[in-house]
Design a protein around this motif. Structure first.
Motif, short mmCIF file in Angstrom:
data_model
loop_
_atom_site.label_atom_id
_atom_site.label_comp_id
_atom_site.label_asym_id
_atom_site.label_seq_id
_atom_site.Cartn_x
_atom_site.Cartn_y
_atom_site.Cartn_z
N SER A 1 0.81 -1.22 0.00
CA SER A 1 0.00 0.00 0.00
C SER A 1 0.85 1.27 0.00
O SER A 1 1.56 1.57 0.95
CB SER A 1 -0.91 0.00 1.24
OG SER A 1 -1.54 1.25 1.37
N ALA A 2 0.74 2.02 -1.10
CA ALA A 2 1.43 3.32 -1.17
C ALA A 2 0.82 4.29 -0.19
O ALA A 2 1.51 5.12 0.42
CB ALA A 2 1.35 3.86 -2.59
N MET A 3 -0.51 4.21 0.00
CA MET A 3 -1.18 5.13 0.92
C MET A 3 -0.74 4.90 2.35
O MET A 3 -0.60 5.85 3.13
CB MET A 3 -2.70 4.97 0.78
CG MET A 3 -3.49 6.11 1.35
SD MET A 3 -3.06 7.73 0.66
CE MET A 3 -3.37 7.47 -1.08
N ARG A 4 -0.54 3.64 2.72
CA ARG A 4 -0.07 3.34 4.07
C ARG A 4 1.31 3.95 4.30
O ARG A 4 1.59 4.55 5.34
CB ARG A 4 -0.01 1.83 4.29
CG ARG A 4 0.41 1.44 5.70
CD ARG A 4 0.63 -0.05 5.84
NE ARG A 4 1.71 -0.50 4.99
CZ ARG A 4 1.61 -1.47 4.09
NH1 ARG A 4 0.48 -2.10 3.92
NH2 ARG A 4 2.66 -1.82 3.35
N GLU A 5 2.19 3.83 3.30
CA GLU A 5 3.53 4.40 3.42
C GLU A 5 3.47 5.92 3.53
O GLU A 5 4.17 6.52 4.34
CB GLU A 5 4.39 3.98 2.23
CG GLU A 5 4.76 2.50 2.26
CD GLU A 5 5.65 2.11 1.10
OE1 GLU A 5 6.16 3.01 0.40
OE2 GLU A 5 5.84 0.90 0.90
#
Length: 199
Positions: A169-173
Motif C-alpha cells: 500500500s502506497a497510501m499506508r507508506e
C-alpha cells in the motif's frame, strides 16, 4: 477534459476482498462510499488472476450474513467442521471441534467467487460508487478529512480515507504507518486439488 468534485462519507482505496467488504458494511449503515481501484474490472473479476481460497471464520460469515451475501456464497463453500493442527511427525496435536449448536468454525471459499459476489453487490448498491481503472495522483490531508485528485482530474473529498490497496500500500507508506516484515525462509508448493469423494 471536464473534471468533477465529488463528496462522500468515506473513500476506500482498493476494490479487493477487504475494500469491497468494508464498502458494503458501511453502506449498510446508510453511508455514501466511493471505492477507487486502478484495476480494470475485467482483470479484477478474472478467476485466473487469483486461484487462492480463503477461510472465512464464523464471525466474518455472520457479517456476510448481515449484509445479505451468504445465500449466494453458501452453495459454493465448504464448511470447516474441525481443525487439527500438528507439526509433522512431532508428538501432540491441537484439535478445534465446535459444539453442534455452534455450527461450523467457518467456510472455505474461492477468492474469485468472493470477489465476483462482492463486486456485484457493490455495483447494485446505490450508496456505493465504484471508480475503476483510476489512480490517485495526489492526496491532501487536513484536520477535517482528505481530498484526493485522480488521474482523470476529478477530486474526491471525504472525512475518512480507508487504505485497502494491498500489502504494498502506497497510501499506508504516505501516512507513515510502519509494517513489520520478516522472512520464514520456507518454500511451498501450491496447487488446487479436486476430490473424487467428499471429506
Amino acid at each position: 477534459m471536464n473534471t468533477a468534485d465529488k463528496m462522500s462519507d468515506v473513500v476506500i482505496l482498493g476494490a479487493g476482498l477487504i475494500g469491497l467488504t468494508q464498502a458494503l458494511t458501511l453502506a449498510a449503515h446508510d453511508l455514501r462510499i466511493i471505492v477507487v481501484d486502478r484495476a480494470d474490472p475485467a482483470d479484477l473479476l478474472d478467476p485466473r488472476q487469483d486461484a487462492r481460497v480463503s477461510a472465512i471464520n464464523s464471525a466474518s460469515w455472520k457479517m456476510f450474513e448481515a449484509i445479505g451475501l451468504t445465500d449466494e456464497l453458501a452453495p459454493h463453500g465448504c464448511p470447516i467442521n474441525q481443525i487439527i493442527i500438528n507439526d509433522g511427525l512431532k508428538p501432540g496435536r491441537l484439535d478445534f471441534t465446535p459444539d453442534e449448536s455452534d455450527g461450523p468454525l467457518g467456510n472455505m471459499l474461492e477468492n474469485g467467487l468472493l470477489r465476483r459476489v462482492l463486486f456485484a453487490a457493490a455495483q447494485a448498491d446505490r450508496r456505493i460508487e465504484l471508480i475503476m481503472s483510476s489512480q490517485v495522483n495526489s492526496v491532501e490531508r487536513t484536520e477535517y478529512g482528505v481530498s484526493l485528485v485522480l488521474d482523470s482530474g476529478d477530486t474526491i473529498r471525504a472525512p475518512l480515507l480507508i487504505a485497502a490497496d494491498g500489502r504494498g500500500s502506497a497510501m499506508r507508506e504516505q501516512a507513515g504507518i510502519v509494517m513489520a516484515k520478516w522472512q520464514y525462509d520456507h518454500s511451498a508448493i501450491i496447487c488446487t486439488v479436486a476430490h473424487e469423494q467428499p471429506h
